[in-house]
Design a protein around this motif. Structure first.
Motif, PDB file in Angstrom:
ATOM      1  N   HIS B  59       0.840  -1.194   0.000  1.00 59.38           N
ATOM      2  CA  HIS B  59       0.000   0.000   0.000  1.00 59.38           C
ATOM      3  C   HIS B  59       0.881   1.252   0.000  1.00 59.38           C
ATOM      4  O   HIS B  59       0.641   2.208  -0.729  1.00 59.38           O
ATOM      5  N   LEU B  60       1.919   1.194   0.825  1.00 59.28           N
ATOM      6  CA  LEU B  60       2.833   2.332   0.950  1.00 59.28           C
ATOM      7  C   LEU B  60       3.529   2.617  -0.379  1.00 59.28           C
ATOM      8  O   LEU B  60       3.750   3.770  -0.756  1.00 59.28           O
ATOM      9  N   LEU B  61       3.899   1.552  -1.089  1.00 61.34           N
ATOM     10  CA  LEU B  61       4.623   1.714  -2.360  1.00 61.34           C
ATOM     11  C   LEU B  61       3.681   2.054  -3.512  1.00 61.34           C
ATOM     12  O   LEU B  61       4.129   2.349  -4.615  1.00 61.34           O
ATOM     13  N   GLY B  62       2.379   1.981  -3.263  1.00 56.55           N
ATOM     14  CA  GLY B  62       1.412   2.397  -4.271  1.00 56.55           C
ATOM     15  C   GLY B  62       0.935   1.281  -5.184  1.00 56.55           C
ATOM     16  O   GLY B  62       0.436   1.547  -6.276  1.00 56.55           O
ATOM     17  N   PHE B  63       1.105   0.032  -4.773  1.00 56.39           N
ATOM     18  CA  PHE B  63       0.536  -1.072  -5.560  1.00 56.39           C
ATOM     19  C   PHE B  63      -0.952  -1.182  -5.267  1.00 56.39           C
ATOM     20  O   PHE B  63      -1.376  -1.042  -4.111  1.00 56.39           O
ATOM     21  N   GLU B  64      -1.737  -1.421  -6.308  1.00 57.36           N
ATOM     22  CA  GLU B  64      -3.172  -1.522  -6.069  1.00 57.36           C
ATOM     23  C   GLU B  64      -3.526  -2.827  -5.367  1.00 57.36           C
ATOM     24  O   GLU B  64      -4.407  -2.876  -4.525  1.00 57.36           O
ATOM     25  N   LEU B  65      -2.817  -3.885  -5.778  1.00 56.68           N
ATOM     26  CA  LEU B  65      -3.063  -5.180  -5.142  1.00 56.68           C
ATOM     27  C   LEU B  65      -1.762  -5.705  -4.531  1.00 56.68           C
ATOM     28  O   LEU B  65      -0.682  -5.510  -5.088  1.00 56.68           O
ATOM     29  N   THR B  66      -1.901  -6.384  -3.417  1.00 51.80           N
ATOM     30  CA  THR B  66      -0.715  -6.925  -2.752  1.00 51.80           C
ATOM     31  C   THR B  66       0.003  -7.950  -3.628  1.00 51.80           C
ATOM     32  O   THR B  66       1.219  -7.967  -3.701  1.00 51.80           O
ATOM     33  N   VAL B  67      -0.818  -8.767  -4.307  1.00 51.44           N
ATOM     34  CA  VAL B  67      -0.202  -9.791  -5.164  1.00 51.44           C
ATOM     35  C   VAL B  67       0.701  -9.168  -6.210  1.00 51.44           C
ATOM     36  O   VAL B  67       1.734  -9.737  -6.564  1.00 51.44           O
TER      37      VAL B  67
END
Lengths: 237, 122
Positions: B59-67
């Motif tokens: 989330h911190l790095l700005g990925f929409e999904l963790t996968v």
């Protein structure tokens, strides 16, 4: 001057004996060594039965590795000139004198026997695709090294002591002829060309189709480009 | 992440660690490589032990999904590994060529010497 002919041979049972006898007839002062690159046919037994000077590679290495073995042999036995000479009878032994001349006169370190030079009355000029490929490679070499090499893929070459040492240490295995020429030019060695005659193969077949030529050309261009980046120019006299 | 999935992953990680440690113990892998494999195991353990750690980072790095982050990281690591292996392979290849050449030249020398010896004796 000690002169050595390096003859790489892979499955050359039909040609090798004739080639060696031709050399013996031509001059008794010239030594030769056949590098048997793990042939699967009778090449090995022919070499042994006829007492031809040879080295049997314990495993197939491909043309680059085989030729380098020859250069190592030349380096070990302190030869002054080493000449690459095909085991399939394509090269004309009578041109050995010509190809050595620039080295003996001290004009060059590496001499390439060229098929396409105008003076050459070569009976074998090879196919159109191959010539086109050669042109493109020689254009690349001119861009990278500022010297024209008309026949960069020629396997008929003579090397002096300094080049023998270089090749014994490091010799490209993928596309040995054009790559090593570029390396030597980049290092500041003097390279010249001498017109030679090449015959068509007397026996056996050479595998070259248009597609392999194009493939070859692209890969060689890339390889010599990469080679030329890594070498710092050393000034030499 | 659901509880069942977490438990399944923990089991897989334990098995993974077991195999790696066993291979290292039996000296099947060089120490320099084994460090890398232990690290991957540790990262897996940490990611599973701390709840929401991976989610928060992605989330911190700005990925929409963790996968997405997991795949991204995994693919990069794979590329690095393959490239590294390629380098090692090229080096080994070079060594092999040198060995074949040297052995062949030595064999020739031995044979020549033997022949000379025979001539002397006869």
């Amino acid at each position: 001057m000690k002169v050595l002919l390096i003859i790489p041979a892979y499955n050359e049972e039909e040609n090798i004996l004739r080639v060696c006898r031709e050399i013996e007839e031509y001059s008794s002062e010239i030594d030769y060594v056949v590098i048997n690159d793990g042939s699967r046919d009778k090449t090995k037994s022919i070499l042994e039965e006829n007492h031809l000077n040879h080295v049997n590679l314990v495993h197939n290495l491909g043309i680059g590795g085989a030729v380098q073995t020859g250069y190592r042999y030349a380096y070990l036995h302190h030869y002054d000139i080493a000449i690459q000479f095909d085991g399939d009878g394509q090269h004309d032994i009578n041109y050995v004198k010509d190809i050595c001349e620039p080295i003996i006169e001290g004009k060059a370190n590496l001499v390439i026997g060229t098929r396409y030079l105008d003076k050459s009355k070569s009976s074998f000029q090879s196919t159109f695709m191959r010539r086109l490929g050669s042109r493109l490679i020689s254009f690349m070499i001119k861009c990278l090294c500022k010297q024209k090499i008309t026949d960069p893929t020629s396997g008929f070459r003579a090397a002096d002591k300094s080049i023998i040492e270089e090749f014994a240490k490091e010799y490209p295995t993928d596309y040995p002829e054009p790559e090593s020429t570029v390396c030597m030019l980049k290092k500041g060695y003097r390279v010249t060309e001498v017109p030679v005659n090449m015959k068509e193969r007397v026996a056996g077949k050479s595998f070259v189709s248009p597609w392999t030529s194009i493939d070859y050309m692209i890969k060689v261009s890339l390889a010599i480009f990469i080679d030329s980046i890594g070498i710092k120019k050393e000034r030499r006299k | 992440m659901g509880l069942t999935l977490r438990i399944a992953l923990i089991i897989v990680t334990v098995i993974y660690l077991f195999f790696i440690l066993r291979a290292i113990k039996h000296k099947k892998v060089q120490i320099s490589f084994s460090i890398f494999w232990i690290l991957t195991g540790l990262v897996l353990v940490i990611a599973l032990a701390i709840p929401n750690l991976v989610e928060n980072i992605s989330h911190l790095l700005g990925f929409e999904l963790t996968v997405n982050m997991i795949f991204c990281v995994a693919i990069f690591i794979c590329f690095y590994l393959i490239f590294n292996l390629n380098i090692i392979l090229s080096k080994e290849n070079k060594k092999n060529i040198l060995l074949v050449q040297e052995i062949s030249l030595l064999k020739k020398r031995v044979e020549d010497l033997e022949e000379k010896q025979k001539e002397k004796n006869s």
